[in-house]
Design a protein around this motif. Structure first.
Motif: not given
Length: 926
Positions: A5, A7, A32, A45-46, A230-233, A235-236
């Protein structure tokens, strides 16, 4: 495999803009981003505008510039093949799946190939996790699992050739001569994305597979996702799907190509018998700076100011009785391949190339000698800051596509993307400190005498009178040696309105709770329909109509009536002429457009909340104090006539004029423009007609939609609308009786030299106007698009983009269905027969189940998104009031849509695709 990642920076906005203290621009904290071990990058991005939607872009640094001599055109061909079968979605299953879930091919699902990149666009609904997951699988397939089946490649050759055919004409022929010069005979001149015909028709399938293997690889790819997710989802999912991408062994270097600058100057003059305009352009090329640091950002602001100031100057020159050019410009902007360009351009009247060019060049020289004035700069700074403030206010309601394009530039070009908050603060803190001499210095820096190209384009009939290089250089020398006076920035301190109007009153209020609207009636009879919304934070749209329009005037006055608004709107307003008014309105977020159509007149516009009163003042003035300016009138007419001189050179213009004339039964109001018609325009008559249309406000209905409160807007309505004149005429528009001729016939137009044809098929007749019938007709339009795309493009390989359009009206109750496409002349009869065969299938069997599912899904998704915009509500309310239709119709739309059956489409196609009234229009080469 774990993503690395990057930052985002959260550095302070205390900016140091001295050269030795330049700071790198930060990355927007809202995005992100990461890089997988194989080099694949992602940006997430959300963003909730629009809700329940996300835009996915798969970008790769691979375009036509990477092609070798055997691959010319294959980067673009490969882009097409991505939609013709992948590992998980063979053949047409990909498009079918997406259409079934509300994604429209062409309008939503799309891609492009340029010299340096290929980008795939996939907007998808996000309210179903399975669709999101499958969408990412599609993007993964495009990355390295396009099937490239030999059968599909051979089928697509015809489609590519038809796309290439559509681009043929005067513009393409001239471009082939001047682009090598503008590109300094670099590799770019030989790598136009559309490619070479002999290669497109004969390349071996293995050749495109090798190109795919070499260049579609993770170290050149990035996925951009912006939307209601959902940004995290996400990304996964990206890590899971893209981590196994492999870079090819012995992968070739992705070389960065350029257009070399060697200090030389070039000249080229090109003509074509189908060209309609005379244009001269001077381009001064420079190495483009990066956009990575605070200094880069500050330099870009100087160019923004310079270009806007220059545009204002050029605009004033056009406001003369006999303007020296039709269009002109002088600016600094991006070019390509790491270059930027200072450009001076003039589109001129026939025989006035020298006069037009000298006028624009003189203004450029005036800036070099005297610069802009401080008052000009102060106004422009204020205007730019107001725009940035508005953009900042809407940051949470900015469409996802805007963010996607920023991250696309970040990946492809390395341009910084610091985010709207940082940008707004940068503008606010830095723009005021940019000095006048800094902006003025750009003229001498960019408008130089080296790396300069001069391009002249004209109709072939003017070939013998065009200047050579030495002549143009003499013109430039004559301008520079002539005494040029400094610009006088005449600024008025008068108020926008000389006299304050006497307010009217709201006499009644009607509330329609189901739609969240209030209908106010003012004391002068005006109705005002108000719908407050929260779709935008600071946007108010408004429109209005009154029955009448130019239908109330004789054919002899028609030209004056139809041109009345352009004449009045260009002449200034109230106590300000056309040069003064823009200065008075600088820094205002306001736009006003009066109109007189065939059946209605009115005023449309938009404003920020802070500038709504200004907008209302302008509306009042367009009713009460319109202006007409003899110089403006003479200039408009002169330019209009000049634009018609070579119109008959253009095959498309001749064809469209013919179609319009026949569909309008050769009524004088439907035939094409001419010098004779231009001579019928009378300034006094135009002014009289305009005043007559806006003499009585009593039958006007105004609509306001947007971010306002009824209590805060009401005083403006009473003061500026309630004070308008009212004489209670109770007018109605007149039916002019212009109808499409009945019967069946064919009209062939022979014009042009290229081996290309245009076909337009028109069905028409009486219509049963009602909500259910309208929904069925709209569905028929979409089904026609699907069926004709599959038949004419995919099966026949004979067209690139067939189109179908349906229109219907209540008064009179008539309809028109038009089908059009471009193709090879030899294929005209075959493709018309194929079109009629598809129509016959609809009439015999109705719509296929899968096509109905696509139409219903696409229509629901489109309506769901559009209904959350101010523009949708303004259009909907205006149309319902205009046609006296039920305001609650939109609540039954979805149910009517879901209940459409194959039998409904069968019945509708039998009723409205009848051969009883059927006209074929065909454009063929001479």
């Amino acid at each position: 495999m774990v993503a690395q990642e990057i930052k985002p920076s959260t550095q302070s906005l205390q900016l140091k803009i001295t050269p030795d203290q330049a700071e790198l621009l930060p990355l927007d904290p809202a995005v992100k981003t990461g890089t997988l071990e194989n080099g694949f990058r992602y940006f997430i991005r959300k963003n909730i505008e629009p809700q329940k939607r996300a835009t996915f872009y798969l970008a790769m640094k691979a375009g036509s510039i990477l092609e070798n001599e055997e691959e010319l055109g294959l980067a673009h061909f490969l882009e097409h093949m991505a939609f013709n079968g992948t590992k998980n979605y063979p053949k047409n299953e990909l498009i079918n799946y997406l259409q079934t879930n509300g994604v429209r091919f062409g309008a939503d699902l799309n891609a492009y190939t340029s010299f340096d990149e290929t980008v795939y666009q996939l907007p998808i609904p996000t309210d179903n996790p399975e669709i999101v997951k499958n969408g990412i699988q599609i993007l993964r397939d495009w990355s390295q699992n396009i099937l490239l089946a030999t059968e599909e490649i051979n089928k697509e050759r015809g489609v590519i050739m038809e796309e290439k055919r559509l681009g043929k004409g005067a513009g393409e022929r001239m471009q082939s001569k001047y682009l090598p010069v503008l590109f300094n005979h670099s590799r770019y001149a030989e790598r136009l994305p559309i490619g070479k015909e002999n290669i497109l028709l004969s390349f071996k399938p293995e050749t495109i597979r090798q190109f795919y293997s070499k260049w579609y690889r993770p170290d050149l790819q990035a996925l951009i996702v912006v939307g209601d997710i959902d940004v995290e989802e996400i990304e996964k999912l990206i890590i899971a799907k893209f981590s196994d991408l492999k870079n090819p062994k012995d992968a070739p270097e992705r070389k960065e190509y350029s257009i070399p600058l060697n200090g030389s100057n070039q000249f080229i003059s090109v003509t074509d018998k189908e060209n309609t305009s005379t244009v001269i352009q001077v381009l001064m090329k420079h190495d483009a700076p990066d956009f990575k640091t605070t200094i880069d950002f500050r330099e870009s602001l100087k160019k923004v100011l310079f270009n806007n100031l220059m545009s204002s100057r050029i605009s004033e020159i056009r406001k003369q009785a006999d303007p020296p050019f039709l269009q002109g410009g002088s600016s600094i902007g991006d070019f390509m391949a790491g270059l930027e360009v200072a450009s001076v351009v003039a589109s001129v009247k026939p025989g006035q190339l020298e006069r037009g060019f000298k006028a624009v060049w003189t203004e450029t020289e005036r800036i070099k000698k005297f610069g802009f004035t401080q008052t000009e700069l102060d106004r422009m700074k204020n205007t730019v800051l107001v725009y940035q403030e508005s953009s900042f206010k809407e940051r949470e309601k900015t469409h996802s596509n805007n963010y996607v394009n920023e991250y696309l530039a970040l990946f492809l070009k390395g341009n910084a993307s610091p985010g709207k908050e940082y940008e707004y603060n940068f503008y606010k803190n830095v723009l005021p400190g940019i000095m006048l001499e800094e902006v003025n210095a750009l003229a001498n820096k960019y408008f130089t005498e080296s790396n300069r190209d001069i391009l002249v384009m004209a109709p072939e009939s003017q070939k013998d009178s065009l200047p050579d290089e030495q002549t143009v250089l003499t013109w430039i020398k004559e301008v520079t040696s002539t005494k040029i006076l400094a610009y006088d920035d005449a600024v008025s301190d008068k108020p926008l309105m000389a006299n304050e109007p006497i307010p009217g009153k709201v006499t009644s209020v009607k509330e329609i709770k189901s739609l969240g609207i209030k209908e106010l009636t003012l004391s002068n009879g005006i109705k005002v329909v108000l719908k407050p919304t929260n779709f935008k934070n600071d946007e108010i749209l408004f429109g209005s109509f009154s029955p009448g329009g130019n239908s109330l005037y004789s054919d002899a006055k028609y030209q004056s009536a139809v041109n009345a608004v352009p004449i009045i709107a260009s002449s200034g307003l109230g106590q300000f002429n056309s040069k003064e008014l823009p200065k008075v309105l600088s820094g205002k977020m306001v736009s006003i457009s009066p109109y007189i159509s065939e059946r209605y007149e009115g005023i449309n516009g938009s404003a920020s909340h802070a500038d709504l009163e200004t907008a209302m003042k302008l509306v009042n003035l367009f009713f009460t104090e319109p202006r007409v300016d003899r110089n403006i009138f003479d200039g408009l007419i002169t330019n209009y006539k000049s634009s018609l001189i070579n119109r008959s050179n253009s095959p498309s213009s001749v064809f469209s004029d013919t179609v319009s004339a026949i569909l309008g039964s050769y009524h004088v109001r439907r035939t094409g423009p001419s010098i004779e018609k231009a001579n019928q325009i009378s300034m006094p008559e135009a002014m009289d007609i305009y005043k007559d249309r806006f003499a009585d406000a009593s039958d006007f209905i105004f609509f306001f939609v947007g971010s306002f409160k009824v209590d805060s807007i009401q005083p403006f309505l009473e003061k500026y609308l309630g004070s308008l004149p009212s004489i209670n005429r109770h007018e109605q528009w007149q039916d002019l009786g212009i109808r499409i001729p009945k019967g069946r016939f064919k009209k062939v137009v022979k014009k042009g030299s290229e081996d290309k044809a245009t076909v337009q098929l028109v069905f028409s007749g009486d219509y049963k106007y009602r909500e259910k019938e309208n929904v069925h007709m709209d569905a028929l339009e979409e089904i026609l698009k699907i069926r004709l795309t599959e038949r004419l493009r995919e099966d026949e390989g004979g067209v690139y983009t067939p189109s179908a359009s349906v229109s219907y009206s209540k008064n009179p109750s008539k309809y028109t269905i038009s089908i059009s496409f471009g193709c090879a002349p030899d294929n005209v009869d075959k493709l018309i027969a194929a079109t009629l065969d598809e129509i016959e299938k609809l009439q015999k069997n109705g719509a296929k189940k899968e096509d109905l599912i696509k139409v219903v899904s696409e229509s629901k998704r489109t309506r769901e998104t559009r209904s959350k915009t101010n523009g949708f509500w303004l259009g909907y309310l205006s149309a319902q009031y205009q046609l006296h239709e039920d305001l609650d119709e939109l609540f039954s739309y979805e149910k009517l849509l879901e209940n459409i059956s194959s039998g409904d489409i069968k019945k509708t196609s039998i009723s409205y695709l009848s051969m009883k009234n059927f006209i074929q229009f065909i454009l063929l080469p001479e």
